[in-house]
Write a protein that holds these residues in place. Structure first.
Motif, PDB file in Angstrom:
ATOM      1  N   LYS A  56       0.824  -1.211   0.000  1.00 52.66           N
ATOM      2  CA  LYS A  56       0.000   0.000   0.000  1.00 52.66           C
ATOM      3  C   LYS A  56       0.856   1.258   0.000  1.00 52.66           C
ATOM      4  O   LYS A  56       0.627   2.175  -0.797  1.00 52.66           O
ATOM      5  CB  LYS A  56      -0.919  -0.022   1.219  1.00 52.66           C
ATOM      6  N   ASN A  57       1.860   1.296   0.887  1.00 54.34           N
ATOM      7  CA  ASN A  57       2.655   2.523   1.047  1.00 54.34           C
ATOM      8  C   ASN A  57       3.517   2.835  -0.168  1.00 54.34           C
ATOM      9  O   ASN A  57       3.757   4.011  -0.483  1.00 54.34           O
ATOM     10  CB  ASN A  57       3.538   2.412   2.286  1.00 54.34           C
ATOM     11  N   TYR A  58       4.018   1.782  -0.836  1.00 55.99           N
ATOM     12  CA  TYR A  58       4.935   2.009  -1.951  1.00 55.99           C
ATOM     13  C   TYR A  58       4.363   1.562  -3.295  1.00 55.99           C
ATOM     14  O   TYR A  58       5.087   1.519  -4.288  1.00 55.99           O
ATOM     15  CB  TYR A  58       6.271   1.305  -1.682  1.00 55.99           C
ATOM     16  N   LYS A  59       3.058   1.224  -3.299  1.00 53.94           N
ATOM     17  CA  LYS A  59       2.367   0.822  -4.540  1.00 53.94           C
ATOM     18  C   LYS A  59       3.109  -0.298  -5.252  1.00 53.94           C
ATOM     19  O   LYS A  59       3.448  -0.211  -6.443  1.00 53.94           O
ATOM     20  CB  LYS A  59       2.202   2.042  -5.471  1.00 53.94           C
ATOM     21  N   LEU A  60       3.371  -1.365  -4.513  1.00 52.94           N
ATOM     22  CA  LEU A  60       4.128  -2.508  -5.027  1.00 52.94           C
ATOM     23  C   LEU A  60       3.180  -3.602  -5.513  1.00 52.94           C
ATOM     24  O   LEU A  60       2.196  -3.915  -4.832  1.00 52.94           O
ATOM     25  CB  LEU A  60       5.049  -3.073  -3.931  1.00 52.94           C
ATOM     26  N   PRO A  61       3.456  -4.216  -6.658  1.00 46.11           N
ATOM     27  CA  PRO A  61       2.578  -5.272  -7.182  1.00 46.11           C
ATOM     28  C   PRO A  61       2.745  -6.590  -6.419  1.00 46.11           C
ATOM     29  O   PRO A  61       3.797  -6.861  -5.830  1.00 46.11           O
ATOM     30  CB  PRO A  61       3.052  -5.428  -8.633  1.00 46.11           C
ATOM     31  N   ASP A  62       1.717  -7.411  -6.447  1.00 47.66           N
ATOM     32  CA  ASP A  62       1.759  -8.720  -5.783  1.00 47.66           C
ATOM     33  C   ASP A  62       2.897  -9.590  -6.312  1.00 47.66           C
ATOM     34  O   ASP A  62       3.479 -10.388  -5.572  1.00 47.66           O
ATOM     35  CB  ASP A  62       0.434  -9.466  -6.009  1.00 47.66           C
ATOM     36  N   SER A  63       3.212  -9.426  -7.591  1.00 46.15           N
ATOM     37  CA  SER A  63       4.212 -10.278  -8.241  1.00 46.15           C
ATOM     38  C   SER A  63       5.614 -10.122  -7.658  1.00 46.15           C
ATOM     39  O   SER A  63       6.478 -10.977  -7.878  1.00 46.15           O
ATOM     40  CB  SER A  63       4.262  -9.976  -9.741  1.00 46.15           C
ATOM     41  N   LEU A  64       5.858  -9.042  -6.908  1.00 44.49           N
ATOM     42  CA  LEU A  64       7.184  -8.819  -6.333  1.00 44.49           C
ATOM     43  C   LEU A  64       7.436  -9.662  -5.085  1.00 44.49           C
ATOM     44  O   LEU A  64       8.579  -9.829  -4.677  1.00 44.49           O
ATOM     45  CB  LEU A  64       7.367  -7.340  -5.958  1.00 44.49           C
ATOM     46  N   PHE A  65       6.387 -10.226  -4.494  1.00 45.65           N
ATOM     47  CA  PHE A  65       6.525 -10.844  -3.177  1.00 45.65           C
ATOM     48  C   PHE A  65       6.645 -12.367  -3.228  1.00 45.65           C
ATOM     49  O   PHE A  65       5.951 -13.035  -3.989  1.00 45.65           O
ATOM     50  CB  PHE A  65       5.363 -10.418  -2.282  1.00 45.65           C
ATOM     51  N   PHE A  66       7.550 -12.874  -2.364  1.00 46.34           N
ATOM     52  CA  PHE A  66       7.804 -14.308  -2.249  1.00 46.34           C
ATOM     53  C   PHE A  66       7.823 -14.701  -0.780  1.00 46.34           C
ATOM     54  O   PHE A  66       8.138 -13.888   0.093  1.00 46.34           O
ATOM     55  CB  PHE A  66       9.154 -14.664  -2.889  1.00 46.34           C
ATOM     56  N   LYS A  67       7.508 -15.962  -0.515  1.00 45.79           N
ATOM     57  CA  LYS A  67       7.508 -16.471   0.857  1.00 45.79           C
ATOM     58  C   LYS A  67       8.906 -16.847   1.334  1.00 45.79           C
ATOM     59  O   LYS A  67       9.203 -16.787   2.528  1.00 45.79           O
ATOM     60  CB  LYS A  67       6.588 -17.691   0.966  1.00 45.79           C
ATOM     61  N   THR A  68       9.747 -17.299   0.388  1.00 43.61           N
ATOM     62  CA  THR A  68      11.097 -17.727   0.759  1.00 43.61           C
ATOM     63  C   THR A  68      12.128 -17.132  -0.192  1.00 43.61           C
ATOM     64  O   THR A  68      11.812 -16.797  -1.343  1.00 43.61           O
ATOM     65  CB  THR A  68      11.230 -19.261   0.724  1.00 43.61           C
ATOM     66  N   LEU A  69      13.351 -17.043   0.293  1.00 47.22           N
ATOM     67  CA  LEU A  69      14.437 -16.535  -0.545  1.00 47.22           C
ATOM     68  C   LEU A  69      14.761 -17.510  -1.664  1.00 47.22           C
ATOM     69  O   LEU A  69      15.072 -17.098  -2.788  1.00 47.22           O
ATOM     70  CB  LEU A  69      15.681 -16.279   0.328  1.00 47.22           C
ATOM     71  N   SER A  70      14.667 -18.797  -1.378  1.00 48.56           N
ATOM     72  CA  SER A  70      14.934 -19.812  -2.411  1.00 48.56           C
ATOM     73  C   SER A  70      13.967 -19.677  -3.582  1.00 48.56           C
ATOM     74  O   SER A  70      14.370 -19.770  -4.748  1.00 48.56           O
ATOM     75  CB  SER A  70      14.831 -21.216  -1.806  1.00 48.56           C
TER      76      SER A  70
END
Length: 365
Positions: free
Chosen positions: A74-88
């Motif tokens: 919300k704060n930085y208007k980031l898309p869902d596609s940028l997010f991951f649950k793990t680094l791997s």
């Protein structure tokens, strides 16, 4: 004739515009691509603002806390596609030039353990690790897999600190260093409004390794190791206090650390009890001393003369251009403020400080 000149002018204008556009495109293509490991460290706002200013490309963000993820979306208007649950999973789908760690200090090792075998550089927020054992493991992995592991400090990019080192070490303006004093801290992380997610591990004796002794003691240890050209102090003596146990029940909130060198002494004053935020440094030589009051103000004294120093801009103003030049081979980070060599010594100093305070004795290194 005029018609031909106008055509020529028009053609040149179009070509100039083309090359400017091409140059912009090439510049954009060469922006550093980074993965972000964790959002619990409030310093992560720095990389988010750099991303918003189009100074860096974020290819993915790792965070398990859904509430935190939604806040940053919300704060930085980031898309869902940028997010991951793990680094791997992030590294399977993206190819970052480096991963920046904004998680608990105790989790830095796990980030390096995942990234190093894949040949991916890592930059962590200060300090490098909570224990010297973890720091050594990080160094081993970096060497084994030929990757850079760097540590980011706010004070690295202070114009005054960079200039002070140049004046003292490169130009020998005040003679050999005899004493260094670094004050670092503020009113306290809770008092200044750090986020609950940050406070949760910042005030945890395992995840942060301690309180103010680690949070702010690392700044002085980092700067002094740099000014002493990578030397490890002969001994460390520390006093740690718990002034606000009702606010910080599990960790210290004030520390004084004394570093002994062969011909110099370093005094680190780290606290969550200052009346205001402060990160300054005093360096005393044989002939005089410099006082960097903040990132842009510096003074010099020689006996009875006082002088305000004109501070020039440092080559690097933040971590991203520096990291890009290290990865491009333009900069050798060996023994500088971000280097692995320096920060191994920093962790050794901080561990010795905690031991000294606990056992009530001077710890020889």
């Amino acid at each position: 004739m005029i018609y031909k000149q106008n055509l020529k002018t028009l053609r040149n204008t179009i070509l100039t515009g083309f090359f400017l556009i091409s140059g912009f495109t090439l510049s954009a293509q060469h922006l550093l691509k980074v993965g972000v490991a964790g959002l619990t460290h409030d310093h992560v706002h720095n990389i988010m603002n750099q991303f918003a200013r189009k100074e860096v490309i974020i290819v993915g963000i790792v965070e398990e806390n859904e509430q935190l993820v939604n806040r940053y979306k919300k704060n930085y208007k980031l898309p869902d596609s940028l997010f991951f649950k793990t680094l791997s999973s992030l590294l399977k789908k993206t190819k970052p030039d480096a991963v920046l760690a904004y998680n608990a200090i105790s989790e830095h090792l796990s980030v390096v353990e995942i990234c190093a075998p894949k040949g991916i550089a890592v930059m962590v927020e200060k300090p490098l690790a909570t224990t010297y054992k973890d720091a050594e493991r990080i160094a081993f992995l970096a060497k084994q897999h030929h990757v850079q592991v760097l540590t980011n400090y706010e004070t690295t990019w202070y114009n005054t600190n960079q200039q002070l080192n140049e004046l003292v070490n490169d130009r020998n303006e005040i003679g050999p260093i005899r004493k260094m004093v670094v004050h670092s801290g503020h009113e306290g992380p809770k008092e200044i409004g750090c986020s609950p997610d940050f406070l949760k591990w910042l005030t945890d004796p395992v995840k942060n390794g301690g309180g103010a002794v680690r949070d702010f003691g690392c700044y002085g240890a980092n700067l002094m190791t740099w000014l002493m050209k990578g030397k490890t102090p002969k001994a460390v003596t520390a006093t740690i206090k718990h002034i606000k146990p009702s606010v910080y029940p599990n960790v210290d909130d004030d520390a004084t650390i004394v570093l002994e060198y062969e011909n110099a002494t370093g005094i680190i004053e780290a606290s969550w009890n200052w009346p205001f935020g402060i990160k300054d440094m005093e360096v005393f030589g044989v002939r005089g001393y410099y006082h960097a009051l903040n990132g842009n103000t510096m003074q010099k004294r020689e006996k009875s003369t006082y002088e305000n120093i004109t501070v020039k801009p440092a080559v690097y103003q933040d971590n991203i251009p520096y990291l890009a030049d290290v990865l491009n081979g333009k900069v050798n980070p060996s023994n500088d403020l971000s280097s692995l060599e320096n920060n191994l010594i920093v962790v050794k100093i901080l561990e010795a400080a905690s031991k000294s305070a606990k056992e009530g004795k001077r710890i020889e290194l």
